[in-house]
Scaffold this motif. Structure first.
Motif, mmCIF file in Angstrom:
data_model
loop_
_atom_site.group_PDB
_atom_site.id
_atom_site.type_symbol
_atom_site.label_atom_id
_atom_site.label_comp_id
_atom_site.label_asym_id
_atom_site.label_seq_id
_atom_site.Cartn_x
_atom_site.Cartn_y
_atom_site.Cartn_z
ATOM 1 N N GLU A 151 -57.041 20.847 33.676
ATOM 2 C CA GLU A 151 -57.346 19.504 34.162
ATOM 3 C C GLU A 151 -57.488 19.552 35.680
ATOM 4 O O GLU A 151 -56.689 20.179 36.363
ATOM 5 C CB GLU A 151 -56.220 18.536 33.783
ATOM 6 N N VAL A 152 -58.527 18.909 36.195
ATOM 7 C CA VAL A 152 -58.721 18.813 37.645
ATOM 8 C C VAL A 152 -58.131 17.482 38.092
ATOM 9 O O VAL A 152 -58.619 16.419 37.717
ATOM 10 C CB VAL A 152 -60.206 18.907 38.021
ATOM 11 N N VAL A 153 -57.075 17.541 38.898
ATOM 12 C CA VAL A 153 -56.335 16.325 39.242
ATOM 13 C C VAL A 153 -56.557 15.879 40.683
ATOM 14 O O VAL A 153 -56.251 14.729 41.032
ATOM 15 C CB VAL A 153 -54.823 16.508 38.986
ATOM 16 N N SER A 154 -57.061 16.777 41.551
ATOM 17 C CA SER A 154 -57.191 16.409 42.956
ATOM 18 C C SER A 154 -58.263 17.265 43.613
ATOM 19 O O SER A 154 -58.517 18.398 43.191
ATOM 20 C CB SER A 154 -55.853 16.613 43.680
ATOM 21 N N VAL A 155 -58.895 16.704 44.646
ATOM 22 C CA VAL A 155 -59.861 17.450 45.443
ATOM 23 C C VAL A 155 -59.573 17.195 46.917
ATOM 24 O O VAL A 155 -59.256 16.074 47.311
ATOM 25 C CB VAL A 155 -61.314 17.076 45.086
ATOM 26 N N MET A 156 -59.662 18.243 47.718
ATOM 27 C CA MET A 156 -59.463 18.114 49.160
ATOM 28 C C MET A 156 -60.780 18.298 49.888
ATOM 29 O O MET A 156 -61.499 19.290 49.685
ATOM 30 C CB MET A 156 -58.484 19.170 49.663
ATOM 31 N N SER A 157 -61.109 17.331 50.729
ATOM 32 C CA SER A 157 -62.223 17.450 51.659
ATOM 33 C C SER A 157 -61.764 16.870 52.983
ATOM 34 O O SER A 157 -61.115 15.820 53.010
ATOM 35 C CB SER A 157 -63.455 16.687 51.152
ATOM 36 N N THR A 158 -62.073 17.548 54.081
ATOM 37 C CA THR A 158 -61.669 17.017 55.389
ATOM 38 C C THR A 158 -62.452 15.755 55.740
ATOM 39 O O THR A 158 -62.050 15.003 56.621
ATOM 40 C CB THR A 158 -61.869 18.076 56.490
ATOM 41 N N ASN A 159 -63.542 15.517 55.024
ATOM 42 C CA ASN A 159 -64.318 14.288 55.183
ATOM 43 C C ASN A 159 -63.893 13.316 54.094
ATOM 44 O O ASN A 159 -64.211 13.506 52.920
ATOM 45 C CB ASN A 159 -65.811 14.607 55.085
ATOM 46 N N ALA A 160 -63.136 12.284 54.469
ATOM 47 C CA ALA A 160 -62.549 11.370 53.485
ATOM 48 C C ALA A 160 -63.614 10.706 52.628
ATOM 49 O O ALA A 160 -63.450 10.570 51.396
ATOM 50 C CB ALA A 160 -61.692 10.316 54.192
ATOM 51 N N GLU A 161 -64.702 10.283 53.233
ATOM 52 C CA GLU A 161 -65.756 9.597 52.471
ATOM 53 C C GLU A 161 -66.405 10.548 51.474
ATOM 54 O O GLU A 161 -66.643 10.175 50.318
ATOM 55 C CB GLU A 161 -66.807 9.050 53.439
ATOM 56 N N ARG A 162 -66.681 11.767 51.911
ATOM 57 C CA ARG A 162 -67.257 12.752 51.005
ATOM 58 C C ARG A 162 -66.300 13.049 49.857
ATOM 59 O O ARG A 162 -66.701 13.140 48.695
ATOM 60 C CB ARG A 162 -67.579 14.041 51.765
ATOM 61 N N GLY A 163 -65.018 13.195 50.164
ATOM 62 C CA GLY A 163 -64.026 13.480 49.137
ATOM 63 C C GLY A 163 -63.934 12.376 48.097
ATOM 64 O O GLY A 163 -63.875 12.646 46.895
ATOM 65 N N ARG A 164 -63.911 11.130 48.552
ATOM 66 C CA ARG A 164 -63.844 9.999 47.611
ATOM 67 C C ARG A 164 -65.073 9.956 46.712
ATOM 68 O O ARG A 164 -64.962 9.745 45.501
ATOM 69 C CB ARG A 164 -63.710 8.682 48.382
ATOM 70 N N ALA A 165 -66.239 10.130 47.300
ATOM 71 C CA ALA A 165 -67.475 10.104 46.521
ATOM 72 C C ALA A 165 -67.512 11.261 45.520
ATOM 73 O O ALA A 165 -67.950 11.089 44.368
ATOM 74 C CB ALA A 165 -68.680 10.172 47.454
ATOM 75 N N TYR A 166 -67.059 12.426 45.942
ATOM 76 C CA TYR A 166 -67.043 13.614 45.080
ATOM 77 C C TYR A 166 -66.084 13.395 43.906
ATOM 78 O O TYR A 166 -66.417 13.694 42.749
ATOM 79 C CB TYR A 166 -66.621 14.813 45.908
ATOM 80 N N ALA A 167 -64.897 12.878 44.207
ATOM 81 C CA ALA A 167 -63.914 12.617 43.158
ATOM 82 C C ALA A 167 -64.458 11.619 42.136
ATOM 83 O O ALA A 167 -64.331 11.821 40.919
ATOM 84 C CB ALA A 167 -62.615 12.103 43.775
ATOM 85 N N GLU A 168 -65.074 10.557 42.618
ATOM 86 C CA GLU A 168 -65.609 9.543 41.717
ATOM 87 C C GLU A 168 -66.735 10.113 40.857
ATOM 88 O O GLU A 168 -66.782 9.885 39.643
ATOM 89 C CB GLU A 168 -66.135 8.359 42.530
ATOM 90 N N ALA A 169 -67.617 10.892 41.475
ATOM 91 C CA ALA A 169 -68.754 11.441 40.742
ATOM 92 C C ALA A 169 -68.333 12.462 39.694
ATOM 93 O O ALA A 169 -69.032 12.647 38.687
ATOM 94 C CB ALA A 169 -69.729 12.090 41.722
ATOM 95 N N ASN A 170 -67.189 13.118 39.907
ATOM 96 C CA ASN A 170 -66.771 14.198 39.012
ATOM 97 C C ASN A 170 -65.532 13.858 38.178
ATOM 98 O O ASN A 170 -64.942 14.738 37.560
ATOM 99 C CB ASN A 170 -66.522 15.469 39.827
ATOM 100 N N GLY A 171 -65.144 12.594 38.164
ATOM 101 C CA GLY A 171 -64.032 12.155 37.318
ATOM 102 C C GLY A 171 -62.692 12.722 37.718
ATOM 103 O O GLY A 171 -61.862 13.036 36.855
ATOM 104 N N ILE A 172 -62.465 12.862 39.022
ATOM 105 C CA ILE A 172 -61.208 13.399 39.537
ATOM 106 C C ILE A 172 -60.375 12.240 40.080
ATOM 107 O O ILE A 172 -60.870 11.417 40.839
ATOM 108 C CB ILE A 172 -61.470 14.444 40.637
ATOM 109 N N ALA A 173 -59.116 12.170 39.703
ATOM 110 C CA ALA A 173 -58.296 10.991 39.997
ATOM 111 C C ALA A 173 -57.979 10.832 41.475
ATOM 112 O O ALA A 173 -57.851 9.714 41.979
ATOM 113 C CB ALA A 173 -56.995 11.057 39.194
ATOM 114 N N LYS A 174 -57.826 11.934 42.193
ATOM 115 C CA LYS A 174 -57.309 11.842 43.564
ATOM 116 C C LYS A 174 -58.154 12.657 44.526
ATOM 117 O O LYS A 174 -58.610 13.757 44.192
ATOM 118 C CB LYS A 174 -55.866 12.361 43.586
ATOM 119 N N SER A 175 -58.363 12.125 45.739
ATOM 120 C CA SER A 175 -58.978 12.893 46.816
ATOM 121 C C SER A 175 -58.070 12.829 48.026
ATOM 122 O O SER A 175 -57.500 11.782 48.334
ATOM 123 C CB SER A 175 -60.374 12.368 47.158
#
Length: 333
Positions: free
Chosen positions: A27-51
């Motif tokens: 299960e992918v539960v979190s993604v880290m990106s130093t760009n907060a906006e990119r991280g949020r968009a990536y998490a939403e697009a890929n069904g990941i709960a947390k950025s």
């Protein structure tokens, strides 16, 4: 179930690794990106709960068991050591680092922390390369004498960026593609390289002095010599892998790819015979092995030590291309 955090909101994770994690019970539960906006968009697009935006946020998360590192290469060292120190299992993209000592430090940190460490060398998971390895081990081509890898491709537009213009990030075709050749040759031949000779080229895509093509030869402990051609610049070539022995040849076509495709023909005195391939998603095979290793069953398909070997080979190729001289390959393990 292994719970994963992604260090890097990357294309390879989106296209291949997230799906492979899920397909093999993780299960992918979190993604880290130093760009907060990119991280949020990536998490939403890929069904990941947390950025999250910091390394500490992801390696310090008790809900994360393992991390997949797919940031640019100069960042891997700090990220892998932090993850291992926090007790997280580590699957890291290749090359592990930009310097051999750094890669060795990463492997040491994982060993001392008692966590699993793997290198995401997907090609050794291909049915084609496994069939070739098995055929060689069974003596079907006699004693291996020579090999040939052609892995010259066209770098897709959406991947053109740091690979072509950032030496400080480990750009260039050698640390991107030649390291894959090195690992696949080691796997198929069950042998280690000892020397490299190479010439590189800047064919119009590479910038800031970065090579976009390379040709060379590796010599292995057994005496096998292996030719390779890697490029970002060839739009119409096919890929392939050949091993020639005293009693036969293995001819593989369209196998240096992320997709489970291609063919392998055994050619010997009896004629030609196409090997049966049990094709499977390469990344799913790799993630299954990693998940098994986390539960104490076996080891990753490509270990941290395998990543050290491929980096050592790549660095030797870089040095040979720069100096015009043969360079010894020493992994330091």
């Amino acid at each position: 179930m292994t719970r994963w955090g992604l260090i890097g909101a990357s294309t390879i994770a989106k296209e291949w690794v997230i799906g492979a994690i899920r397909a093999t019970g993780g299960e992918v539960v979190s993604v880290m990106s130093t760009n907060a906006e990119r991280g949020r968009a990536y998490a939403e697009a890929n069904g990941i709960a947390k950025s999250v935006t910091s390394l500490e946020d992801i390696v310090g998360d008790d809900g994360v068991d393992a991390v997949y590192i797919s940031t640019t290469n100069e960042l891997h060292l700090e990220q892998a050591i932090a993850a291992a120190g926090a007790g997280k299992h580590v699957l890291c993209e290749k090359p592990l680092a930009l310097a051999l000592d750094d890669a060795l430090e990463m492997v040491k940190a994982a060993r001392e922390a008692g966590v699993v460490m793997g290198t995401n060398h997907h090609l050794r998971n291909a049915a084609s390369h496994r069939a070739m390895r098995d055929a060689i081990a069974a003596g079907r081509i006699g004693k291996p004498l020579a090999a040939r890898v052609f892995h010259a491709v066209y770098l897709p537009l959406h991947l053109q960026g740091w690979r072509l213009d950032k030496p400080q990030a480990g750009g260039g075709v050698i640390l991107d593609i030649t390291v894959h050749d090195a690992d696949t040759l080691r796997f198929v031949l069950n042998d280690d390289p000892v020397e490299a000779v190479a010439f590189s080229q800047v064919g119009g895509m590479g910038q800031a002095g970065l090579e976009d093509a390379v040709m060379g030869v590796l010599r292995f402990k057994s005496g096998v010599i292996a030719q390779f051609h890697d490029a970002f610049t060839t739009k119409f070539a096919e890929t392939g892998f050949e091993v020639h022995g005293t009693e036969g040849s293995l001819i593989a076509r369209n196998v240096m790819t992320q997709k489970p495709v291609g063919s392998v023909v055994l050619r010997n005195a009896a004629g030609e015979h196409e090997l049966k391939l049990d094709q499977r998603n390469l990344y799913e095979a790799g993630l299954q092995a990693f998940h098994d290793a986390v539960t104490g069953k076996g080891k990753p398909s490509a270990t941290g030590e395998d990543g050290v070997w491929s980096l050592a080979t790549g660095l030797a190729v870089v040095k040979s291309a720069a100096t015009g001289k043969a360079v010894a390959i020493e992994a330091g393990l």
